[in-house]
Write an enzyme that holds these catalytic residues in place. Structure first.
Site, PDB file in Angstrom:
ATOM      1  N   ASP A 328       0.824  -1.200   0.000  1.00 24.76           N
ATOM      2  CA  ASP A 328       0.000   0.000   0.000  1.00 24.76           C
ATOM      3  C   ASP A 328       0.866   1.262   0.000  1.00 24.76           C
ATOM      4  O   ASP A 328       1.922   1.301   0.633  1.00 24.76           O
ATOM      5  CB  ASP A 328      -0.897  -0.023   1.240  1.00 24.76           C
ATOM      6  N   GLU A 357       1.376  -0.595  -4.961  1.00 24.18           N
ATOM      7  CA  GLU A 357       0.271   0.298  -5.288  1.00 24.18           C
ATOM      8  C   GLU A 357       0.851   1.647  -5.713  1.00 24.18           C
ATOM      9  O   GLU A 357       1.228   2.473  -4.878  1.00 24.18           O
ATOM     10  CB  GLU A 357      -0.672   0.498  -4.094  1.00 24.18           C
ATOM     11  N   ASP A 424     -10.896   1.218  -3.651  1.00 20.29           N
ATOM     12  CA  ASP A 424     -10.575   2.645  -3.680  1.00 20.29           C
ATOM     13  C   ASP A 424     -11.354   3.425  -4.732  1.00 20.29           C
ATOM     14  O   ASP A 424     -11.214   4.645  -4.818  1.00 20.29           O
ATOM     15  CB  ASP A 424      -9.084   2.840  -3.961  1.00 20.29           C
TER      16      ASP A 424
END
Length: 584
Positions: A328, A357, A424
């Site tokens: 992340d 990410e 997201d």
């Protein structure tokens, strides 16, 4: 000739080792300006007298946009060394020679003028796990997939799907719920599960980690997780976990120690603190994820922090046999940390998949020393804008995807994580205003593209939802409320991706033609050729596809065999599609 548009540098993605024998080289020129490009190349020490013994080889136009033509070539230098340049010929037969020192009217006599690939070291080759190329991922938000063990429910857990998701409510999803539905995933054709964070955390999304070495109790315990991984592996399904190493949660013990002891805390150097007293309310006076006070940023250059997090990376592989890490906010962590992270992970499991990410151009992380792949949002943006949102014309879409394919080396593209939506973003059916036919086109494109595709849980049965938290609804398990026709369509595509030569990842991709709301593209291997024609319009459309001229093919969805005319115009119904397998 527009020489100012001719572009190459001796760096990724313009030149790189594809494997231990092969070097790939790319050149950019102005669209339609250059008619032919030849590579001039040889070993830098290959001389007879004072004459360099170079050869030439024609480059292939691998893609074109409204501005740029891309040219590519693969060469196998006998001694792993290479000096090279380019001979460019325009449509008027004018030619120019392009080397590292600029442009010349003839081949430069000085070998030092040429671009240099000093030596092909196998250790420097970008190498990602080969299994990823044939993997189809399914992203699961554990709190919302299935509640299989009500005894684990957090306080105030709501009945499954009884209300819309909020940032704070819980519905009790857990590992047992996932195990209860592995038959469903296997039937769909899934071969990899990407779990958003499963570690002990305060929130329902678990991106605010409290303890990186513990399972969140609402999901189960370590033995349950171990059983889940084993059951997935028995079905040929890989398991990838999500790690948040950029920041911790508010209740992470070292941060709590800082709040309690302030400058006397032994953990004060674990974070990027600006001043004392540290205030974890409102606008934080320390670095955080965004400006979220409950997510303080970790200092990954601190030796203690680095050791702690690298121990985490190793632990879940060695103890539970997971197959990969999704990282992340990966672009906000220092490169040195990620280099060490790769060393630790690959030592623990050489074929583990490391996915970052990152939402933008990520070449810096994809040199072979950090990540195997990134979440391919440049692909996502183009595909969703064109097919789902219908606010991008077909030419711009083809330009976008062609540029995406030339952003990175081919061996990077083959393992790119190609998602359409996630926890997201808004769900794709919502982005398409409920138009299922557009979503079918979107899936057809994604699942016939280069890379490793990912389906967000529930999209395959027509679930909807806006941006967070709307995209995090409970999975719908009542078949009477599922879109089974869409499920069957996605399932068929996954079967074709696995069984039809050229349909999946191991084939070259290029656009053949664009029309009004239409695109035609080719997937090709040494032994197979497929041509797709997609109509993203509510009207029937016709497009000419020269590559089908005088060929024989079979349309894979109808199994109709066709002999194409010399002038090949393909008519496709509204929101229709064709996939021709070339037979001769």
């Amino acid at each position: 000739m527009f020489i100012e548009a001719i572009n190459h540098r001796a760096i990724n993605q313009y030149v790189y080792a594809r494997d231990k024998e092969t070097i790939d080289i790319m050149l950019e020129t102005k669209k339609g300006d250059i008619d032919n490009v030849e590579l001039i190349f040889a070993d830098p020490y290959d001389f007879k007298g004072d004459k360099w013994q170079y050869r030439t080889k024609k480059m292939i136009k691998s893609g074109t946009t409204t501005r740029v033509d891309y040219w590519k070539i693969s060469v196998k230098p006998e001694f792993r060394r290479l000096r090279y340049g380019f001979r460019c010929t325009d449509t008027n037969k004018n030619e120019i020679f392009f080397t590292e020192r600029g442009f010349n009217n003839s081949v430069p006599a000085d070998i030092n003028s040429f671009f240099c690939f000093p030596y092909l070291h196998e250790v420097d080759i970008f190498q990602a796990p080969d299994w990823v190329k044939d993997t189809v991922w399914y992203q699961i938000f554990p709190e919302r997939f299935a509640n299989g063990d009500a005894s684990l429910n957090p306080e105030a857990t709501l009945p499954w799907g009884s209300m819309d998701p909020t940032p704070t409510n819980f519905f009790g999803g857990d590992f047992q719920g996932v195990m209860d539905h592995l038959d469903y995933l296997e039937r769909l054709g899934i071969t990899g599960i990407y779990f958003t964070p499963i570690f002990k955390a305060y929130s329902n999304h678990k991106y605010d980690t409290i303890d990186y070495f513990e399972i969140d109790p609402q999901f189960g315990d370590k033995e349950t997780f171990r059983t889940l991984v084993k059951k997935c592996h028995e079905r040929g399904i890989k398991v990838m976990l999500d790690a948040v190493f950029n920041h911790s949660g508010y209740y992470f013990e070292p941060f709590q120690d800082v709040l309690k002891k302030q400058e006397d805390s032994r953990y004060k150097d674990w974070f990027h603190l600006w001043e004392y007293p540290v205030k974890a309310e409102g606008y934080p006076n320390y670095d955080a994820f965004g400006f979220v006070a409950s997510m303080p940023k970790l200092d990954t250059t601190n030796p203690e922090v680095k050791k702690y997090l690298l121990d985490v990376a190793r632990y879940w592989i060695e103890e539970f046999d997971i197959d990969g890490w999704r990282l992340d906010v990966a672009n906000e962590v220092d490169h040195a940390f990620w280099r060490d992270f790769r060393q630790v992970v690959k030592k623990a499991k050489p074929d583990a998949y490391i996915l970052g990410e990152i939402w933008h151009d990520s070449m810096r992380w994809l040199q072979g020393d950090q990540f195997d792949a990134v979440m391919n949002y440049p692909f996502t943006n183009g595909a969703v804008e064109f097919f789902a949102k219908n606010n991008m014309d077909s030419e711009t879409f083809a330009d976008n995807i062609t540029n995406v394919l030339h952003m990175y080396p081919q061996n990077v593209n083959e393992v790119a994580f190609n998602l359409l939506d996630s926890h997201d973003t808004a769900r794709i059916l919502t982005e398409a205003d409920g138009n299922k036919e557009r979503i079918k086109l979107l899936y057809l494109f994604q699942l016939s593209f280069i890379g490793s595709p990912c389906i967000y849980y529930g999209d395959e049965i027509g679930m909807t939802g806006g941006n967070d938290p709307g995209c995090r609804k409970c999975m719908e398990w009542d078949e009477s409320k599922q879109d089974r026709e869409l499920f069957d369509f996605v399932r068929k595509l996954l079967h074709m991706r696995k069984k039809v030569p050229g349909f999946g990842n191991r084939a070259d991709f290029r656009f053949l033609a664009v029309g009004e709301s239409m695109v035609a593209y080719q997937k090709q291997t040494k032994d197979a050729e497929l041509i797709f024609v997609l109509n993203n319009s509510d009207q029937a459309q016709v497009i000419e596809v020269e590559s089908l001229s005088n060929k024989k093919g079979k349309e894979l969805f109808t199994e109709e065999e066709i002999i194409f005319a010399k002038k090949c115009e393909i008519e496709v119904k509204a929101f229709g599609f064709k996939c021709y397998q070339i037979l001769g």
